[in-house]
Design an enzyme around this catalytic site. Structure first.
Site, PDB file in Angstrom:
ATOM      1  N   GLU A   1     -16.794  30.228 -43.969  1.00 39.72           N
ATOM      2  CA  GLU A   1     -18.148  30.818 -43.957  1.00 39.72           C
ATOM      3  C   GLU A   1     -19.068  29.895 -43.303  1.00 39.72           C
ATOM      4  O   GLU A   1     -20.137  29.665 -43.907  1.00 39.72           O
ATOM      5  CB  GLU A   1     -18.210  30.899 -45.460  1.00 39.72           C
TER       6      GLU A   1
ATOM      7  N   ASN B   1     -12.231  31.233 -40.861  1.00 37.06           N
ATOM      8  CA  ASN B   1     -12.246  32.088 -41.913  1.00 37.06           C
ATOM      9  C   ASN B   1     -13.543  32.500 -42.504  1.00 37.06           C
ATOM     10  O   ASN B   1     -14.395  31.866 -42.672  1.00 37.06           O
ATOM     11  CB  ASN B   1     -11.420  31.640 -43.016  1.00 37.06           C
TER      12      ASN B   1
ATOM     13  N   HIS C   1     -12.887  40.928 -49.454  1.00 33.96           N
ATOM     14  CA  HIS C   1     -13.313  41.294 -50.758  1.00 33.96           C
ATOM     15  C   HIS C   1     -14.198  42.355 -50.607  1.00 33.96           C
ATOM     16  O   HIS C   1     -15.115  42.498 -50.241  1.00 33.96           O
ATOM     17  CB  HIS C   1     -14.285  40.175 -51.406  1.00 33.96           C
TER      18      HIS C   1
ATOM     19  N   GLU D   1      -7.945  37.064 -48.102  1.00 37.29           N
ATOM     20  CA  GLU D   1      -8.230  36.824 -49.550  1.00 37.29           C
ATOM     21  C   GLU D   1      -8.369  38.048 -50.275  1.00 37.29           C
ATOM     22  O   GLU D   1      -9.568  38.529 -51.054  1.00 37.29           O
ATOM     23  CB  GLU D   1      -9.758  35.986 -49.664  1.00 37.29           C
TER      24      GLU D   1
ATOM     25  N   ASP E   1      -9.013  41.349 -52.045  1.00 39.18           N
ATOM     26  CA  ASP E   1      -9.065  41.999 -53.601  1.00 39.18           C
ATOM     27  C   ASP E   1     -10.168  43.360 -53.446  1.00 39.18           C
ATOM     28  O   ASP E   1     -11.054  43.209 -52.542  1.00 39.18           O
ATOM     29  CB  ASP E   1      -9.343  40.959 -54.593  1.00 39.18           C
TER      30      ASP E   1
HETATM   31  O1  G2I Z   1     -15.646  33.359 -54.010  1.00 35.42           O
HETATM   32  C1  G2I Z   1     -14.429  33.872 -53.998  1.00 35.42           C
HETATM   33  C2  G2I Z   1     -13.508  33.113 -52.506  1.00 35.42           C
HETATM   34  C3  G2I Z   1     -14.492  33.400 -51.336  1.00 35.42           C
HETATM   35  N1  G2I Z   1     -14.041  32.756 -50.370  1.00 35.42           N
HETATM   36  C4  G2I Z   1     -13.699  31.501 -50.184  1.00 35.42           C
HETATM   37  C5  G2I Z   1     -12.648  31.214 -51.564  1.00 35.42           C
HETATM   38  O2  G2I Z   1     -12.347  29.636 -51.787  1.00 35.42           O
HETATM   39  C6  G2I Z   1     -13.397  31.737 -52.870  1.00 35.42           C
HETATM   40  O3  G2I Z   1     -12.617  31.180 -53.769  1.00 35.42           O
HETATM   41  C7  G2I Z   1     -13.371  31.111 -55.148  1.00 35.42           C
HETATM   42  C8  G2I Z   1     -12.219  30.916 -56.135  1.00 35.42           C
HETATM   43  O4  G2I Z   1     -11.375  32.036 -56.366  1.00 35.42           O
HETATM   44  C9  G2I Z   1     -12.808  30.557 -57.651  1.00 35.42           C
HETATM   45  O5  G2I Z   1     -12.009  30.173 -58.434  1.00 35.42           O
HETATM   46  O6  G2I Z   1     -14.098  30.189 -55.010  1.00 35.42           O
HETATM   47  C10 G2I Z   1     -14.987  29.945 -56.320  1.00 35.42           C
HETATM   48  C11 G2I Z   1     -15.740  28.588 -55.859  1.00 35.42           C
HETATM   49  O7  G2I Z   1     -16.602  28.640 -54.742  1.00 35.42           O
HETATM   50  C12 G2I Z   1     -13.938  29.314 -57.202  1.00 35.42           C
HETATM   51  O8  G2I Z   1     -14.509  29.351 -58.464  1.00 35.42           O
HETATM   52  C13 G2I Z   1     -14.418  28.023 -59.175  1.00 35.42           C
HETATM   53  C14 G2I Z   1     -15.491  27.724 -60.109  1.00 35.42           C
HETATM   54  O9  G2I Z   1     -16.946  28.063 -59.386  1.00 35.42           O
HETATM   55  C15 G2I Z   1     -15.528  26.753 -60.733  1.00 35.42           C
HETATM   56  O10 G2I Z   1     -16.670  26.426 -62.013  1.00 35.42           O
HETATM   57  C16 G2I Z   1     -14.177  26.456 -61.459  1.00 35.42           C
HETATM   58  O11 G2I Z   1     -14.064  24.956 -61.931  1.00 35.42           O
HETATM   59  O12 G2I Z   1     -13.237  27.942 -59.875  1.00 35.42           O
HETATM   60  C17 G2I Z   1     -13.149  26.394 -60.129  1.00 35.42           C
HETATM   61  C18 G2I Z   1     -11.645  26.206 -60.661  1.00 35.42           C
HETATM   62  O13 G2I Z   1     -11.238  27.301 -61.671  1.00 35.42           O
END
Ligand code: G2I
Length: 455
Positions: free
Chosen positions: A169, A212, A248, A277, A279
């Site tokens: 990103e 990515n 996404h 990724e 969805d």
């Molecule tokens: O945002 C969706 C994805 C976009 N591309 C990069 C990916 O790495 C990103 O993944 C998401 C995860 O699916 C989430 O799970 O990235 C988020 C953060 O940027 C993740 O969220 C985080 C929460 O913000 C936190 O509060 C939490 O502690 O997940 C953490 C673990 O559950």
């Protein structure tokens, strides 16, 4: 030895079983309950069906869900690749400078590799989930910290990761095509991406190195900017092997009409493309149709090597209220699941392409060695021969093999197995070969490579 009589028995049994399956499926299809793929012996899981098309089908996983039985069994049954949803990110692996923690990431890698799944690494250099100490460094320190982070994290999993999202990103949304502001961009300038890729290549020469991003799925200003960067890297020999398209989607950002064309133009630069990724917000037929379009686009681009959905079940999705995944909160298969499976199993433009898949089981273990067995299964068409690759993990060595004709690469770890009298398989039929691995202290399961069939 495979005796002619057991071969006859097996093939008449499998004909009978196939007839039953086809008849039952026909009834269900007639009742409108399922859509039949246009092959007789379709595989029945996402991973196996994708493998028959020469691709992987993966999911993001969270280490702290692996203990939930239904989560683990859905993962283990359906998918043959995983991405750590958060556990390999900078804030998880190096929260304090030069103090690395890999517990949760190790759990995911071990879970996957002990079951023969591949692993995508996500992600090394990203503006988000970045501990605040990184933002406080001056340019020289930041450069050193970035390279150290890449070296340490990639070094930990050297030889175990199929593809790494080296930089994630890095471009802005909107029409500017400009780089996104981040500590890396602001202090190191445009060259940081190239530097990260060069460091990554040295840190694990066997991993494919990906850029990515999201909102790059169709042709637009942002994807044009990424395209120009990748073209420039290829022209100048900067190491890059793949581009990840996060994909996404929701109603405001649906699957673009030029999705396939966009994947193809990147593929034409000589890189792999991967859907990393996926969805899609929604439900029912509309969601299912969008999923089919994505799968069909990937299948139509020969360098599109795999698809990863961003989670196993709707209930743990990062946007759970959009119900964007293939399994609902009770792990029931949604219409989107069936659509993906059918798209993977449809024979595609060429029709009935011969294929084969590999599965691995450890059959015996002693104090110093173990026996492995690889089953080769033909896809929806009969095959006359196959070539299977299997990699063992140094310092392991294979001491003997059976039911195949082996050749080795120069490192002695990559086994290429061809038939020894067991090449001809009926559609859906299988055979096995085996080997003994001297562990030399490393008990990691071998990694399965490709299975290439001869029609
Ligand atoms: O945002 C969706 C994805 C976009 N591309 C990069 C990916 O790495 C990103 O993944 C998401 C995860 O699916 C989430 O799970 O990235 C988020 C953060 O940027 C993740 O969220 C985080 C929460 O913000 C936190 O509060 C939490 O502690 O997940 C953490 C673990 O559950």
């Amino acid at each position: 030895m495979i005796s002619p009589s057991s071969g006859t028995l097996r093939s008449s049994w499998s004909r009978a079983r196939r007839a039953l399956v086809v008849a039952t499926a026909g009834l269900l299809a007639a009742a409108g309950l399922i859509a039949l793929p246009n092959t007789a012996d379709a595989a029945t899981t996402l991973g196996a069906s994708a493998a028959e098309r020469g691709r992987y089908f993966g999911t993001a996983v969270a280490a702290n869900r692996l203990g939930e039985a239904a989560y683990a069994s859905t993962l283990n049954t359906e998918f043959n690749s995983v991405t750590a949803e958060n556990e390999m990110k900078w804030d998880a692996t190096e929260r304090t400078r030069n103090s690395f923690t890999f517990g949760a990431a190790d759990q995911i890698v071990n879970h996957a590799r002990s079951r023969g799944m591949r692993v995508r690494g996500h992600t090394l250099v990203w503006h988000s989930q970045l501990p605040s100490w990184v933002g406080g460094l001056n340019a020289n320190d930041l450069r050193a910290a970035m390279n150290n982070h890449i070296n340490q994290v990639m070094g930990r999993y050297r030889g175990q990761i199929d593809s790494w999202d080296v930089v994630n990103e890095a471009f802005q949304d909107g029409n500017s095509g400009a780089r996104r502001s981040s500590p890396f961009q602001d202090r190191l300038g445009n060259g940081y991406i190239e530097e990260a890729f060069r460091t990554a290549r040295a840190a694990d020469p066997n991993a494919k190195l990906c850029y990515n991003d999201y909102n790059t799925d169709g042709v637009n200003a942002k994807s044009n900017a990424v395209y120009n960067m990748v073209r420039d890297f290829r022209a100048r020999g900067v190491p890059i092997d793949c581009v990840g398209f996060q994909s996404h989607f929701n109603s405001a950002s649906p699957v673009p009409s030029d999705f396939q064309a966009n994947l193809q133009r990147f593929a034409d630069l000589g890189v792999e493309v991967q859907i990393t990724e996926l969805d899609i917000a929604g439900s029912g037929t509309a969601q299912a149709n969008s999923y089919s379009r994505v799968v069909n686009a990937c299948l139509a681009v020969s360098r599109c090597t795999g698809i990863t959905v961003w989670g196993v079940t709707d209930k743990y999705s990062w946007r759970a209220s959009d119900t964007p995944l293939l399994f609902d909160g009770n792990y029931n298969k949604k219409p989107a699941y069936t659509a993906v499976l059918n798209a993977l199993n449809a024979s595609g433009g060429g029709g009935g392409a011969a294929g084969c898949t590999l599965t691995y089981t450890e059959t015996q273990r002693w104090g110093d060695r173990f026996n492995g067995q690889v089953t080769v299964t033909a896809g929806s068409a009969p095959i006359s021969g196959w070539t299977a690759t299997v990699t063992v993990h140094s310092p392991q060595r294979v001491s003997t093999t059976w039911h195949g004709s082996p050749t080795w690469d120069s490192s002695g770890t990559v086994l290429t197995m061809r038939p020894n009298g067991n090449g001809a398989l009926s559609a859906g039929g299988s055979t096995s070969f085996g080997f003994t691995v001297m562990a030399n202290g490393n008990w990691t399961a071998p990694t399965l490579g490709s299975c290439v069939a001869t029609a």
